[in-house]
Design a protein around this motif. Sequence first.
Motif, PDB file in Angstrom:
ATOM      1  N   GLY A 592      60.692  -5.420  -6.631  1.00 47.56           N
ATOM      2  CA  GLY A 592      60.142  -5.623  -7.960  1.00 47.56           C
ATOM      3  C   GLY A 592      59.646  -7.042  -8.167  1.00 47.56           C
ATOM      4  O   GLY A 592      58.590  -7.275  -8.733  1.00 47.56           O
ATOM      5  N   MET A 593      60.429  -8.027  -7.697  1.00 49.34           N
ATOM      6  CA  MET A 593      60.056  -9.429  -7.904  1.00 49.34           C
ATOM      7  C   MET A 593      59.837 -10.095  -6.546  1.00 49.34           C
ATOM      8  O   MET A 593      60.752 -10.189  -5.740  1.00 49.34           O
ATOM      9  N   VAL A 594      58.618 -10.518  -6.294  1.00 46.86           N
ATOM     10  CA  VAL A 594      58.303 -11.155  -5.018  1.00 46.86           C
ATOM     11  C   VAL A 594      57.952 -12.615  -5.254  1.00 46.86           C
ATOM     12  O   VAL A 594      57.069 -12.936  -6.036  1.00 46.86           O
ATOM     13  N   TYR A 595      58.654 -13.513  -4.579  1.00 47.60           N
ATOM     14  CA  TYR A 595      58.324 -14.929  -4.625  1.00 47.60           C
ATOM     15  C   TYR A 595      57.674 -15.294  -3.299  1.00 47.60           C
ATOM     16  O   TYR A 595      58.209 -14.982  -2.236  1.00 47.60           O
ATOM     17  N   ILE A 596      56.548 -15.980  -3.371  1.00 48.56           N
ATOM     18  CA  ILE A 596      55.917 -16.466  -2.148  1.00 48.56           C
ATOM     19  C   ILE A 596      56.018 -17.986  -2.187  1.00 48.56           C
ATOM     20  O   ILE A 596      55.541 -18.618  -3.129  1.00 48.56           O
ATOM     21  N   ILE A 597      56.651 -18.564  -1.176  1.00 48.47           N
ATOM     22  CA  ILE A 597      56.814 -20.020  -1.178  1.00 48.47           C
ATOM     23  C   ILE A 597      55.873 -20.659  -0.166  1.00 48.47           C
ATOM     24  O   ILE A 597      55.458 -20.031   0.788  1.00 48.47           O
ATOM     25  N   ASN A 598      55.554 -21.924  -0.418  1.00 51.02           N
ATOM     26  CA  ASN A 598      54.667 -22.682   0.476  1.00 51.02           C
ATOM     27  C   ASN A 598      53.329 -21.980   0.683  1.00 51.02           C
ATOM     28  O   ASN A 598      52.803 -21.935   1.800  1.00 51.02           O
ATOM     29  N   ALA A 599      52.799 -21.443  -0.399  1.00 49.34           N
ATOM     30  CA  ALA A 599      51.527 -20.726  -0.307  1.00 49.34           C
ATOM     31  C   ALA A 599      50.370 -21.670   0.017  1.00 49.34           C
ATOM     32  O   ALA A 599      49.276 -21.204   0.342  1.00 49.34           O
TER      33      ALA A 599
END
Lengths: 719, 221
Positions: A592-599
């Motif tokens: 449900g909740m997706v975090y993308i880091i260092n995009a």
Amino acid sequence: MITIIRGTTRKPTASQSLANIFSSTPELTGTLYLGYPVIGTPDGAFPIDAIWINDEKGIVIFNLIEGRDASEYDVQQDDSANKLEAKLRNHRSLMKGRTLLVSVNVITFAPFIPISAIETSHIDGYTLCDESNLIHQVNLITKNDQAYIEALAVIQSISTIRKGVKKRVILNQDSRGAKLKSLEESIANLDNLQGRAVIETVDGVQRIRGLAGSGKTIVLALKAAYLHAQHPEWKIAVTFHTRALKGQFKRLINAFHLEQTNEEPDWNQIQVINSWGAPGTSERTGIYYQFCEQAGVEYLDLGGAKQIYSRGNEFEGICEKALVDSNNKKITSIFDAILVDEAQDLSPAFLRICYQLLTENKRLVYAYDELQNLGSSSLSSPEEIFGKDTNGNPLVSFTDSSDGTPQQDIILEKCYRNSRPVLATAHALGFGIYRNVPKGETTGLIQMFDQSKLWQDVGYKIKSGSLSDGCDVRLNRTDLSSPKFLENVSENINDLIQFHSFQNTEEQNTWLAKSIENNLSNDELQPSDIIVINPDPITTRGNVGPIRKLLFSKKIGSHLAGVDTSPDVFFDANGESVAFTGIFRAKGNEAGMVYIINAQDCYSSFGNLARVRNQLFTAITRSKAWVRVLGVGENMKKLNEEFDKVKQENFELSFKYPTIEERTKLTIVNRDKDIQLIKTGSQNLNQLIDDITEGRLFVEDLPQEQIELFKSLLAKGDD
Amino acid sequence: MVDPLIVFRQVETLTSDLIGISLCNDQNFPLMETMTGGITRISFANTNNLSIVLKNVPYSTVYHKLRQDKAYNLRMIDGALIQMMYRFQNNTIVAHRLAFFPSPDLLEFQNNAEIYGEDDIYADVVMKNIVTTPIRFDFDLSDNAVVEIHHPSSHLTIGQYTNCRIPVSAPVTPFNFINFILRNFYNTAHRKFSSDLTHFTDRFLDTITLAERNILHIHFA
């Protein structure tokens, strides 16, 4: 006009005869299923030969007699009707009080019994007919108000597609947790296309394609369960690329088969099996490994493969080698059907291996994500994949299915995972639709495929303009291809997908930890609702360490998806730990909740532009509801600006379709480059330039043809 | 005096440090419980089924059961499981079990660091026969357990050999143990990240006897 869906059946001739009559009688409407459904009863699986559902007559079951024996056909009729009604009565949508809202009639169809025999065998109250009087009998059935739509839904939905493993505790109806709960409940049934994809069985190769999130894995699992239920004597293999799918497939097949037959599948007959495989327990085996055993050719593990093939090409290399090595050997077929998921990540050589391992009917079903490799149609045509036979004819070719043959090429255009804004953003950034045009180029696009029709195949509509070379076009997704309820998880569209830039990594990490804490304590989300993705595989370990440490200090458990032989490791079994992952292992999963880091790593990259945008695309499309794209520095700001443009355009894709020259150039400029080769080439050129400038060498010293050749190459490059 | 709180802090901090340098893929929160009789226990959440370790079953079965039940403090990058359990009586240590259970199926990190570094999706496709060696540092002061030389109060067991008990000079602190494991089994990572690992200097008092000192044993100052 009738819709006919051809499943797999043990009564092919009678089925075909029935289908022919129906398709040549245009007044008949509704849907006719052959070889479907299979009903689970206390005595096991009960297959229905054929069923016709329509809005005037309700449900008509056809019991088929393939031969000439009509004995006890009345008992059979009672059986079919009772068992089907028992199943239907389970659904409130079909009941009013104790009354079923749809009528169930049964006709026994015996096309091969001579009419005289039919008359003598006839039992009052039980319709028995052949080709000559089938329609007459059908017309005799009284018309009534029927809960047609509901009946169709019940028959089609072999199972409700429940994903939520853990029950949710919801105290606040407006929380994110509550929204996810109602989302999971909305996705209850298969749509028509998916239903078809499950049931339609080809005695040959079948291809299923669609966007990520269109339900291919579920369709494949359902199909495998259906085939196993109808053909318990078949040896069926289900295979895939990403480790995470193994557990998913096993669970889905188990659940679906139980529902259809009331029994657990026989795992000796239906195997969920790795693509590569290794010696050892049955858990470790794989299709490639078994092929090597069958053909008596050398098997290579990862270590062995790395010594011969370059990074990223190991699997393709060993598959091709195995095929070459086995050229003149006899290979025993060990499978009656093979279903392959994620075919775009497994090589064409692997599909050929599967083809070889199949019995003569070559029942190979392969599914893949369209637009996964954004740069080109994800997978070649079957003619290219499977090659030619000794006479020069293609081994596999898809014919346009007219009435009379089951569909070989199925496209699932509805995306059930990503809402319209999320998907359009993923495509916009993946293709570089709103990217600033670099100096010296004519377009900001990063890649574009040749068959422009593909956009429409995957559910985009042309709002204005046209999908032709050099023309402006505006594309959008409709409610049909992107169900509106996916967007309803947020009141404000800007809550669905957000980009955040930070000054440095510490800021990013602190923000993320706080946000996750908030999700768990205030939003009523569970740890298994959250995935954190680091797009660059090489830096994943280094980047997630500090964040996980931060979460640990806040008493929030997390784990890093990594190398593993356990089939189901992506989400923590108890749902108590937040999953961190690199991009490869994220595939096949959703949350449900997706975090993308260092995009910021995805904004641009010399020698890798297409690849990093592809990674961003894959990461964004993991989300069932919300996406938070985080990053650091200048590049993140630029990425954020590109996203702002998508928002300004209302999540529509507006661009100029590149000409063929532009497309060719894009493929060259943005392909995965071999940096080392470029470095060496540049160094050599430098050396030459130096030597000439310093007067150690003169242009006239060099062979004339060489100079001419070089001149012409330079000239071509200027185009 | 090394009391329960010191030990607990060590376990907690080291867990956190190992997560931070990404050598640990999964972990349990450490627990400290006080019970009647002045007993304090330090371990992790899922300690129900630990007896399997001592049963007569193949190592692979032991490993997979522990893993499935999440019966460990740490699961390392190459699948190895680490357990750290202590028991104190009136703040004096009476027992500990420190165990290292490598994966029977996966390549060991030490010899294949690049595969883990690149996170190759096929890293579990391994043909060669893995030889894994679980090791345990055990300490037990109870009278009926300790026998000089044959069953020293603090000892090292290699593999699952029943009577393998190499004398160790004193009970081992979590830091001693983790340091030992990293230095010997994750050496490259240890050298790279040694400054990121918190150092603890606490030491338990010696328990080794003279006779035990005269045979091959493990000593640390």
